[in-house]
Write an enzyme that holds these catalytic residues in place. Sequence first.
Site, PDB file in Angstrom:
ATOM      1  CB  CYS A  70      -0.910  -0.039   1.224  1.00  0.00           C
ATOM      2  SG  CYS A  70      -1.763   1.496   1.599  1.00  0.00           S
ATOM      3  CB  CYS A  73       0.316   1.666   4.121  1.00  0.00           C
ATOM      4  SG  CYS A  73      -1.403   1.175   4.043  1.00  0.00           S
TER       5      CYS A  73
END
Length: 149
Positions: A70, A73
Amino acid sequence: MNTEPLHIVCPHCHTTNRVRADQLGAAPDCGRCHRPLFDGHPVALNSEAFERHVGRSQIPVLVDFWAPWCGPCRMMAPAFEAAARQLEPHVRLAKVDTEAEPQLAARFGIRSIPTLALFVGGREVARQAGAMGQADIVRWVQAVLASTR
């Protein structure tokens, strides 16, 4: 001055320690592994460690549900790390890799990542999806904790 003992789970060996509330800022060490109970870094949690930290710790636990693939993230990771240095020792910051721990993600209904979930007394009190900067993370946690007192 609060001298009541609190249960604090060690980020290294996951042993529950008793620490007086007024001693949290005095760099307490774990009674078992003798490493610092607070080191300014989020602790990576698997399912078993999650249960210990969220279920037994008497300080709030802020969990970042994330995944290695991600982009947002990974972009938020340094801000979350910096927030740990700012919020400890009154809040434990932790990370759960949803790829490695899909049952935790499913249990909490994590539908998008990153998602921050704040736990107090073993139960979730607030959730925020999407990447945030350090100041926003700290401000959000402080606002939620102020409203739950």
